[in-house]
Design an enzyme around this catalytic site. Structure first.
Site, short mmCIF file in Angstrom:
data_model
loop_
_atom_site.label_atom_id
_atom_site.label_comp_id
_atom_site.label_asym_id
_atom_site.label_seq_id
_atom_site.Cartn_x
_atom_site.Cartn_y
_atom_site.Cartn_z
N VAL A 148 66.93 -74.60 86.00
CA VAL A 148 66.57 -73.56 86.98
C VAL A 148 67.83 -72.82 87.44
CG1 VAL A 148 65.56 -73.14 89.25
CG2 VAL A 148 64.48 -74.76 87.70
N GLY A 183 68.44 -79.88 88.60
CA GLY A 183 68.08 -78.47 88.65
C GLY A 183 68.92 -77.57 87.77
N GLY A 202 72.39 -83.18 80.47
CA GLY A 202 72.88 -84.16 81.43
C GLY A 202 74.21 -83.75 82.02
N LYS A 243 71.46 -73.39 74.29
CA LYS A 243 71.27 -74.82 74.54
C LYS A 243 71.78 -75.52 73.29
CE LYS A 243 69.44 -78.38 76.84
NZ LYS A 243 69.73 -78.74 78.24
#
Length: 252
Positions: free
Chosen positions: A19, A16, A114, A39
């Protein structure tokens, strides 16, 4: 006042993290802050397709998104880069982008791929190295650890916390990325055990399928502790979900 820079990492994939990043972003936006989401390395997404940063913007609202490297196969960034023949991502590139975003935003969220020690290049450098490089550049950075709720999470949280401490990286706290509708004994007990394993506070618990909520921002505010801009109360939540007492040992 300098921007708050928060590296968001997970105990694993599918806990998650995206989110959770969106929830923190939504709470900051509601408070009137200017938010950027970076990102550094996006994997498993083809050119032109929306990645994790775009998903954060879809859920949270009007914010700045940035992506430094994209690799088509859903693998660890170093493996994905090597197989695609595309350039690796270096910590220096992350530092430069974070510095630029921090100069014009109040909150900068850096979402990893990850877990903390997933590799980004052929030298074995990780999200932890990126965060360390940002700190070494004189920028304030913390780490938010997104964890699963059930069995097996305590060990990974403790290992991640040790890895952060060994590198001098401050852990802001732990956030449960998907709290089940019907939590079992392990999940209920972990509300007390997670902060002990992390050596850091529990900063919220997002309900499962939070990303499908009609009013995502309201869900975010109700699921995040005040340290992340929400109204979630750890003590009250633990009381509501307290486990039944265990069996008493037999008398000898």
């Amino acid at each position: 006042m300098s921007a708050r820079i928060l590296f968001v990492t997970g105990t694993n994939t599918d806990v998650g993290k995206t989110v959770a990043t969106a929830a923190v972003a939504a709470a900051a936006l509601r408070a009137g802050r200017k938010v950027a989401v970076l990102k550094p390395g996006q994997t498993g997404v083809a050119p032109g397709e929306p990645g994790d940063a775009a998903e954060v913007a879809r859920l949270a609202g009007d914010l700045t998104i940035s992506e430094l490297a994209r690799y088509p196969e859903p693998l660890a960034p170093d493996t994905a880069a090597r197989r695609s023949g595309l350039p690796y991502l270096s910590p220096a590139e992350v530092v430069a982008e974070v510095a630029d975003l921090a100069a014009t935003h109040d909150v900068v969220l850096v979402e990893g791929a990850g877990g903390l020690l997933v590799r980004y290049d052929d030298q074995g450098r990780t999200l932890a190295d990126q965060a360390r490089a940002v700190l070494d550049a004189g920028l304030p950075a913390e780490v938010l650890l997104v964890a699963s709720a059930g069995l097996g999470t305590l060990n990974i949280v403790a290992l991640t916390a040790e890895a952060l401490a060994a590198r001098g990286l401050p852990l802001a706290g732990v956030l449960v990325g998907s709290w089940p509708t019907d939590p079992g004994l392990a999940e209920r007990c972990n509300l007390a055990d997670l902060p002990r394993s992390a050596g850091a506070p529990l900063l919220g618990a997002l309900p499962e399928r939070a990303g499908a909520a009609e009013d995502f921002t309201e869900v975010a505010l109700a699921s995040l502790a005040p340290e992340l801009g929400g109204t979630w109360d750890a003590e009250h939540f633990a009381h509501v979900h307290r486990p039944e007492p265990g069996p008493r040992p037999p008398k000898v």
